[in-house]
Design an enzyme around this catalytic site. Structure first.
Site, short mmCIF file in Angstrom:
data_model
loop_
_atom_site.label_atom_id
_atom_site.label_comp_id
_atom_site.label_asym_id
_atom_site.label_seq_id
_atom_site.Cartn_x
_atom_site.Cartn_y
_atom_site.Cartn_z
N ALA A 32 -4.94 -46.89 19.54
CA ALA A 32 -4.12 -46.47 20.68
C ALA A 32 -4.95 -46.44 21.96
O ALA A 32 -4.46 -46.83 23.03
CB ALA A 32 -3.48 -45.11 20.40
N ALA B 32 -8.78 -39.19 13.09
CA ALA B 32 -7.93 -38.31 12.30
C ALA B 32 -7.12 -39.09 11.26
O ALA B 32 -6.42 -38.52 10.46
CB ALA B 32 -6.98 -37.55 13.21
N GLY B 33 -7.22 -40.42 11.30
CA GLY B 33 -6.42 -41.23 10.37
C GLY B 33 -5.07 -41.55 10.95
O GLY B 33 -4.13 -41.87 10.24
N ASP C 162 -2.87 -50.88 12.73
CA ASP C 162 -2.86 -49.84 13.76
C ASP C 162 -2.56 -50.40 15.15
O ASP C 162 -1.77 -49.82 15.91
CB ASP C 162 -4.22 -49.14 13.82
CG ASP C 162 -4.51 -48.34 12.57
OD1 ASP C 162 -3.80 -48.53 11.57
OD2 ASP C 162 -5.45 -47.53 12.59
#
Ligand code: PMV
Length: 326
Positions: free
Chosen positions: A115, A108-109, A156
Site C-alpha cells: 500500500a 502486520a500481514g 498485495d
C-alpha cells in the site's frame, strides 16, 4: 511552481489460499478500507517523514546522497524507505517530500508495504502529470516490490491498486480476476508476528520436502478457494464461514497456526463468528473472522482478550488506490 498531492491506498486481507498461492494455486484477496495515506510535494531534494507508523514517530533525511536517520528509526522504517525510494525511481522522480501515515504497524500481514508503494506511485505519477490505469499501477507496484524484496506474488500490490476482491493464480503467468462482492462483514485482528513472511514460507517449503503429502494439502487449499469463490458469488455466508474453518485447519497442517492464533480463532467462533482463520503468512499477524453485524462487538472483544494489538470491523471491500483533494 511547487505542487502537492495526497493519495490513499487500501491494505488487504487474504480471504483464502495463502501459502498455496506460492505454489501457483489460487488465492482470494480483498482490499480493505484501512488506508495508507501519502502526501507528496515536489522538491529539489528528497525527504521522508511519518506519523505513528509503528508506535512512534520517525524521520529520515537524505542530504548530499547520505541517509540520516533519527534515533527512533528501525529496520521497519528502512523497509518503508526502500519502497518509497524504489517507487520514486520507477517513475523517474528525483526530488520529493513524502509524508506517510498508517494506522497499522508495518509487517502486520496486511500488505502495508504494497500500500505504501501503490500510494507513493500514484502520488508521484500525479506530480509528474501522468495517468495510468489500475492495472498499470498494479504492475508498476509489483515491479517495485520485486526489486525491494527479491520475490513477491502480485497479490498485495494488485489488491491495493485495483481494489475489491480478486482471485489470483499462476498459469505460467500470474492471472487476476475480479470477484463481485458487495458486502462481507469481517473482524480483523492484528497479532504480534513470531517470524517474518519469508522465513515462514521457507519453513513451510522445508516441511513439504520432509512430508511430501503436504503437497496434497496445498492442492486441497486450492479446491477450498475455488469453492469459496462460488460461495462469495452466491453470497452464502454460512458456507463461506465453514470453508474458512477448513482452510484454517489446513493452514494448521502446514504449521503456521500457533497457540495464540488458534486461541483467537476458537474464541471468535465461540463468540458467534461464522468462521475464522489466519490471513497471510501466519504465526501471528492477521486473523480474520466472518461475522454478522450483531456479533461484531463480541468477536472484537474475543480478539482483544486473545492478545490482538489492534482490531477492526469491516463491512465491505475498498476500492483501489485513489487521489484525495488537497
Ligand atoms: O502475511 P503476508 O501478508 O505477508 O502474506 C503472505 C502470503 C503468503 O502466501 C504466505 C506468501 C505469498 O507471497 O503469497
Amino acid at each position: 511552481m511547487d505542487m502537492r498531492v495526497r493519495s490513499r491506498a487500501p491494505t488487504k486481507i487474504t480471504l483464502f489460499g495463502e501459502h498455496a498461492v506460492v505454489y501457483g494455486f489460487p488465492a482470494i484477496v480483498m482490499a480493505v478500507p484501512i488506508y495508507i495515506d501519502v502526501e507528496m510535494e515536489t522538491h529539489d531534494s528528497f525527504a521522508l517523514s511519518s506519523g505513528p507508523l509503528t508506535m512512534e514517530e520517525f524521520g529520515i533525511r537524505v542530504k548530499g546522497g547520505k541517509v540520516e536517520l533519527d534515533e527512533r528509526s528501525s529496520e521497519q522504517i528502512l523497509r518503508v524507505f526502500s519502497y518509497v525510494m524504489e517507487a520514486l525511481k520507477e517513475i523517474g522522480l528525483e526530488g520529493a517530500q513524502v509524508r506517510i501515515s498508517s494506522p497499522l504497524p508495518m509487517g502486520a500481514g496486511m500488505g502495508t508495504s504494497a500500500a505504501v508503494t501503490v500510494a507513493t506511485l500514484l502520488g508521484g505519477l500525479a506530480l509528474i502529470g501522468r495517468n495510468v490505469s489500475e492495472e498499470e499501477l498494479a504492475n508498476m507496484a509489483w515491479e517495485v516490490e520485486k526489486k525491494v524484496q527479491g520475490v513477491a506474488s502480485p497479490m498485495d500490490t494488485s489488491a491495493s491498486a485495483i481494489g475489491g476482491v480478486l482471485k489470483i493464480y499462476k498459469r505460467g503467468e500470474w492471472i487476476r480476476e475480479r470477484i463481485n462482492v458487495k458486502r462481507l462483514p469481517l473482524v480483523v485482528g492484528i497479532f504480534e508476528k513470531a517470524k517474518n513472511t519469508g522465513e515462514i514460507v521457507r519453513d513451510v517449503r522445508k516441511r513439504m520436502e520432509r512430508v511430501t503429502e503436504l503437497r496434497e494439502v496445498m492442492e486441497l487449499i486450492g479446491k477450498i478457494t475455488l469453492r469459496a469463490q462460488k460461495a462469495l458469488e452466491d453470497e452464502d455466508l454460512a458456507l463461506l464461514g465453514e470453508l474458512m474453518n477448513v482452510n484454517n485447519a489446513l493452514l494448521e497442517a502446514l504449521g503456521v497456526v500457533d497457540k495464540r492464533v488458534a486461541n483467537a480463532v476458537h474464541s471468535a467462533l465461540e463468540a458467534g463468528a461464522l468462521g475464522a482463520k489466519v490471513s497471510g503468512a501466519g504465526l501471528g499477524g492477521a486473523v480474520i473472522a466472518l461475522v454478522e453485524r450483531d456479533k461484531a462487538e463480541e468477536v472484537m472483544t474475543a480478539f482483544k482478550l486473545s492478545g490482538a494489538r489492534k482490531y477492526f470491523f469491516i463491512e465491505s471491500p475498498s476500492r483501489g488506490a485513489f487521489l484525495l483533494n488537497t
